[in-house]
Design an enzyme around this catalytic site. Structure first.
Site, short mmCIF file in Angstrom:
data_model
loop_
_atom_site.label_atom_id
_atom_site.label_comp_id
_atom_site.label_asym_id
_atom_site.label_seq_id
_atom_site.Cartn_x
_atom_site.Cartn_y
_atom_site.Cartn_z
CE LYS A 125 -3.72 -2.37 2.32
NZ LYS A 125 -5.07 -1.98 2.95
CE1 TYR A 153 -9.24 -3.37 0.17
CE2 TYR A 153 -8.38 -1.87 -0.99
CZ TYR A 153 -7.97 -3.01 -0.02
OH TYR A 153 -7.09 -2.94 0.01
CG PHE A 183 -13.72 0.94 6.80
CD1 PHE A 183 -13.50 0.09 5.67
CD2 PHE A 183 -13.78 0.07 7.39
CE1 PHE A 183 -13.04 -1.20 5.53
CE2 PHE A 183 -14.17 -2.14 7.03
CZ PHE A 183 -13.86 -1.87 6.31
NE ARG A 189 -5.41 -11.99 5.66
CZ ARG A 189 -6.46 -11.02 5.22
NH1 ARG A 189 -6.98 -10.35 3.91
NH2 ARG A 189 -7.49 -11.10 5.89
CB THR A 199 -7.47 -5.42 10.11
OG1 THR A 199 -7.78 -6.67 9.43
CG2 THR A 199 -7.22 -4.38 8.77
NE ARG A 211 -2.91 -5.46 7.01
CZ ARG A 211 -3.85 -5.90 6.78
NH1 ARG A 211 -3.95 -6.66 7.66
NH2 ARG A 211 -4.48 -5.38 5.80
CG ASN A 255 -3.65 -1.90 6.70
OD1 ASN A 255 -3.80 -1.52 6.02
ND2 ASN A 255 -4.89 -3.08 7.63
CG HIS A 294 -5.68 -6.51 0.03
ND1 HIS A 294 -6.61 -5.79 -0.24
CD2 HIS A 294 -5.43 -7.18 -1.38
CE1 HIS A 294 -7.63 -7.32 -0.45
NE2 HIS A 294 -6.31 -7.56 -1.19
CD GLU A 312 -8.66 -9.84 -3.33
OE1 GLU A 312 -7.64 -9.52 -3.82
OE2 GLU A 312 -9.10 -9.09 -3.20
P1 RTP Z 1 -6.92 -5.63 2.95
O1 RTP Z 1 -8.44 -6.27 2.46
O2 RTP Z 1 -6.49 -4.69 3.23
O3 RTP Z 1 -5.74 -7.40 3.18
O4 RTP Z 1 -7.32 -6.01 4.69
P2 RTP Z 1 -8.21 -6.97 5.29
O5 RTP Z 1 -8.21 -8.26 4.52
O6 RTP Z 1 -7.16 -6.93 6.75
O7 RTP Z 1 -9.75 -6.14 6.15
P3 RTP Z 1 -10.31 -5.62 5.91
O8 RTP Z 1 -11.88 -6.31 6.85
O9 RTP Z 1 -10.69 -6.92 4.10
O10 RTP Z 1 -10.91 -4.30 5.54
C1 RTP Z 1 -10.13 -3.97 4.34
C2 RTP Z 1 -9.12 -2.55 4.53
O11 RTP Z 1 -10.38 -1.40 5.00
C3 RTP Z 1 -9.43 -0.73 6.00
N1 RTP Z 1 -10.15 -0.87 7.79
N2 RTP Z 1 -10.73 -0.01 8.38
N3 RTP Z 1 -11.88 1.73 10.11
C4 RTP Z 1 -11.81 0.41 10.73
O12 RTP Z 1 -12.30 -0.87 10.92
C5 RTP Z 1 -11.74 0.09 9.67
N4 RTP Z 1 -11.38 -1.40 9.15
C6 RTP Z 1 -10.70 -2.03 8.01
C7 RTP Z 1 -8.12 -1.25 6.94
O13 RTP Z 1 -7.69 -0.40 6.49
C8 RTP Z 1 -8.56 -2.86 5.75
O14 RTP Z 1 -6.43 -3.36 5.19
MG MG Z 2 -9.50 -7.81 3.08
#
Ligand code: RTP
Ligand code: MG
Length: 141
Positions: free
Chosen positions: A11, A51, A59, A87, A93, A104, A114, A117, A128
């Site tokens: 990112k 996304y 968010f 992962r 996250t 991270r 963070n 992705h 993707e």
């Molecule tokens: P990613 O998709 O980026 O790999 O991250 P992830 O699976 O660990 O998390 P995901 O639930 O898919 O959320 C995508 C991205 O959105 C942001 N986020 N912000 N403020 C919040 O509660 C919140 N929750 C998620 C994070 O940047 C996350 O990587």
């Molecule tokens: Mg995700």
């Protein structure tokens, strides 16, 4: 164990910190091969489409705005159990909750910035990879 492919994005925060190589080293050290790679500065439309699953989440706008704040490095990783392995390397996250030694924990500043992705399941990985590398111009060897 199945050989899988998964999508990785380094990112904008991690690109700005100049740690692309350190993150790639972790992938390679864990036995994941980089079989496609490109740098891109995403448009708002591309980030929103990528996304789209999060469209209804509170968010979503912050996430998209952050993802277009600078260039990213988009890669396809291949290896045994690649989706879960990636992962695990990424960590939780929220970097405050990420295990020590994960990408991270070491490079991310906040839940928004963070660092990385990673696809979260075989179906999302396939979608993707196709989103960013249509026609699969990958170099598996
Ligand atoms: P990613 O998709 O980026 O790999 O991250 P992830 O699976 O660990 O998390 P995901 O639930 O898919 O959320 C995508 C991205 O959105 C942001 N986020 N912000 N403020 C919040 O509660 C919140 N929750 C998620 C994070 O940047 C996350 O990587
Ligand atoms: Mg995700």
């Amino acid at each position: 164990m199945a050989i899988e492919r998964t999508l990785s994005i380094i990112k904008p925060d991690a690109v700005a910190k100049n740690v692309i190589g350190q993150i790639y080293s972790r992938f390679e050290g864990a036995g994941l091969k980089i079989i496609a790679a490109k740098m891109a500065h995403l448009s708002r439309g591309e980030a929103e489409a990528f996304y789209a699953v999060h469209k209804a989440r509170p968010f979503f706008n912050d996430l998209v705005t952050f993802m277009i704040s600078g260039p990213v490095v988009i890669s396809v990783l291949e290896g045994e159990n690649a989706i879960l392995k990636h992962r695990d390397l990424m960590g939780a996250t929220d970097p405050k909750k990420a295990e020590k030694g994960t990408i991270r924990a070491d490079f991310a500043d906040s839940i928004d910035a963070n660092a990385v992705h990673g696809s979260d399941a075989p179906e999302t990985a396939a979608n993707e990879v196709a989103f960013f590398f249509p026609g699969m111009n990958v170099y598996s060897r």
